[in-house]
Design an enzyme around this catalytic site. Sequence first.
Site, PDB file in Angstrom:
ATOM      1  CD  GLU A 155      -3.184   0.642   0.430  1.00  0.00           C
ATOM      2  OE1 GLU A 155      -2.679   1.546  -0.266  1.00  0.00           O
ATOM      3  OE2 GLU A 155      -4.401   0.576   0.631  1.00  0.00           O
ATOM      4  CG  ASP A 156      -1.009   4.700  -1.528  1.00  0.00           C
ATOM      5  OD1 ASP A 156      -1.670   4.045  -0.690  1.00  0.00           O
ATOM      6  OD2 ASP A 156      -1.552   5.463  -2.352  1.00  0.00           O
ATOM      7  CG  ASP A 203      -5.845   9.335   6.119  1.00  0.00           C
ATOM      8  OD1 ASP A 203      -5.742   9.564   7.331  1.00  0.00           O
ATOM      9  OD2 ASP A 203      -6.337  10.161   5.328  1.00  0.00           O
ATOM     10  CE  LYS A 206      -1.973  11.669   5.304  1.00  0.00           C
ATOM     11  NZ  LYS A 206      -3.066  12.436   4.674  1.00  0.00           N
ATOM     12  CG  ASP A 239      -4.223  11.112  -6.690  1.00  0.00           C
ATOM     13  OD1 ASP A 239      -4.240  10.313  -5.736  1.00  0.00           O
ATOM     14  OD2 ASP A 239      -5.257  11.580  -7.201  1.00  0.00           O
TER      15      ASP A 239
HETATM   16  P1  IMP Z   1      -7.762   5.290   4.230  1.00  0.00           P
HETATM   17  O1  IMP Z   1      -8.879   4.334   3.950  1.00  0.00           O
HETATM   18  O2  IMP Z   1      -8.250   6.531   4.922  1.00  0.00           O
HETATM   19  O3  IMP Z   1      -6.623   4.642   4.989  1.00  0.00           O
HETATM   20  O4  IMP Z   1      -7.236   5.823   2.829  1.00  0.00           O
HETATM   21  C1  IMP Z   1      -6.288   5.156   2.090  1.00  0.00           C
HETATM   22  C2  IMP Z   1      -6.168   5.735   0.685  1.00  0.00           C
HETATM   23  O5  IMP Z   1      -6.486   7.132   0.652  1.00  0.00           O
HETATM   24  C3  IMP Z   1      -4.732   5.643   0.229  1.00  0.00           C
HETATM   25  O6  IMP Z   1      -4.458   4.393  -0.380  1.00  0.00           O
HETATM   26  C4  IMP Z   1      -4.606   6.827  -0.706  1.00  0.00           C
HETATM   27  O7  IMP Z   1      -5.018   6.470  -1.998  1.00  0.00           O
HETATM   28  C5  IMP Z   1      -5.580   7.853  -0.148  1.00  0.00           C
HETATM   29  N1  IMP Z   1      -4.878   8.851   0.695  1.00  0.00           N
HETATM   30  C6  IMP Z   1      -4.920   8.971   2.044  1.00  0.00           C
HETATM   31  N2  IMP Z   1      -4.142   9.984   2.472  1.00  0.00           N
HETATM   32  C7  IMP Z   1      -3.591  10.520   1.357  1.00  0.00           C
HETATM   33  C8  IMP Z   1      -2.660  11.616   1.145  1.00  0.00           C
HETATM   34  O8  IMP Z   1      -2.163  12.301   2.051  1.00  0.00           O
HETATM   35  N3  IMP Z   1      -2.312  11.855  -0.151  1.00  0.00           N
HETATM   36  C9  IMP Z   1      -2.806  11.129  -1.198  1.00  0.00           C
HETATM   37  N4  IMP Z   1      -3.672  10.126  -1.040  1.00  0.00           N
HETATM   38  C10 IMP Z   1      -4.058   9.806   0.230  1.00  0.00           C
END
Ligand code: IMP
Length: 209
Positions: free
Chosen positions: A98-99, A102, A130, A158
Site C-alpha cells: 500500500e502507499d 490514513d 498517518k 496524487d
Molecule cells: P484510508 O482508507 O483513509 O486509509 O485511505 C487510504 C487511501 O487514501 C490511500 O491508499 C490513498 O489512496 C488515499 N490517501 C490517504 N491519504 C492521502 C494523502 O495524504 N495523499 C494522497 N492520497 C491519500
Amino acid sequence: MGADLAEVLIPPDRLQGRIAELAAQIDADYADRELLLVGVLKGAVMVMADLARAMRLPVQMDWMAVSSYGSGTKSSGVVRILKDLDCDITDRHVLVVEDIVDSGLTLSWLVRNLQSRGPASLQVCALLRKPSAARVDIDVAYTGFDIGDAFVIGYGLDYAERYRNLPFIGTLAPHVYGGGPDGTETTTLAAGAAAAEEPVPRGASGNTL
Ligand code: IMP
C-alpha cells in the site's frame, strides 16, 4: 510544479534507503516461501516497483484497484473493487503493498476481503502511515515512515490525479487547494497541510496499528 510544492517531506534517497531496508527484511522473512506481492492501484505503483526490484527473492506480482474516497478526501469505509486480482490466492503467501494508511478503512476492508479467499498467509507493507491509522486495529508488518496529518503527494500519491510522478513525497502549497471552485476539500487539506511533520522511519516489522 515548483510553485505548487510546499515542502519536500521525504527526498528520493531517503525513500530508496528505507525501501532497501524493507526489502531486506521481507527477503529474510520469506526466504523459504514463494511470495505474491499485491499492489493497490494506483498509489502503490512506485513503491511496488522499487520494493520488488530491491528484493533478492523471486516474487510474483498482481494488482487490485479499489475506490474508497467518493467525492471527498476521507474514506467512507465503503469500498468498491474496480479491478480484482488476476490470480487465485488460495494457499498463497500474500503481501499487500500500500502507499499510505490514513483512516485504515480501505486497508481493513481489503484485508478482510483477501483473507476470505483462503491465503496461506497475508501481511501488509505500507510506505506511509498517518497518525489516524493508529486508531484502527490493523496489523501492518512493514511500515516505511510515520508522517503527520499533512496531505501528501508524489511517488505514486496524487491530488486530483496529479503529482504521482514526483520522485519524492511532498506537501502541496496552500494555493493549490485553498481556492478550489467547489470548496469541498479545502478544510481537510488546509488542516493537513498545516500539520506537516518530519517523517519517522519505522521498525521494519511488528508494528500493530
Ligand atoms: P484510508 O482508507 O483513509 O486509509 O485511505 C487510504 C487511501 O487514501 C490511500 O491508499 C490513498 O489512496 C488515499 N490517501 C490517504 N491519504 C492521502 C494523502 O495524504 N495523499 C494522497 N492520497 C491519500
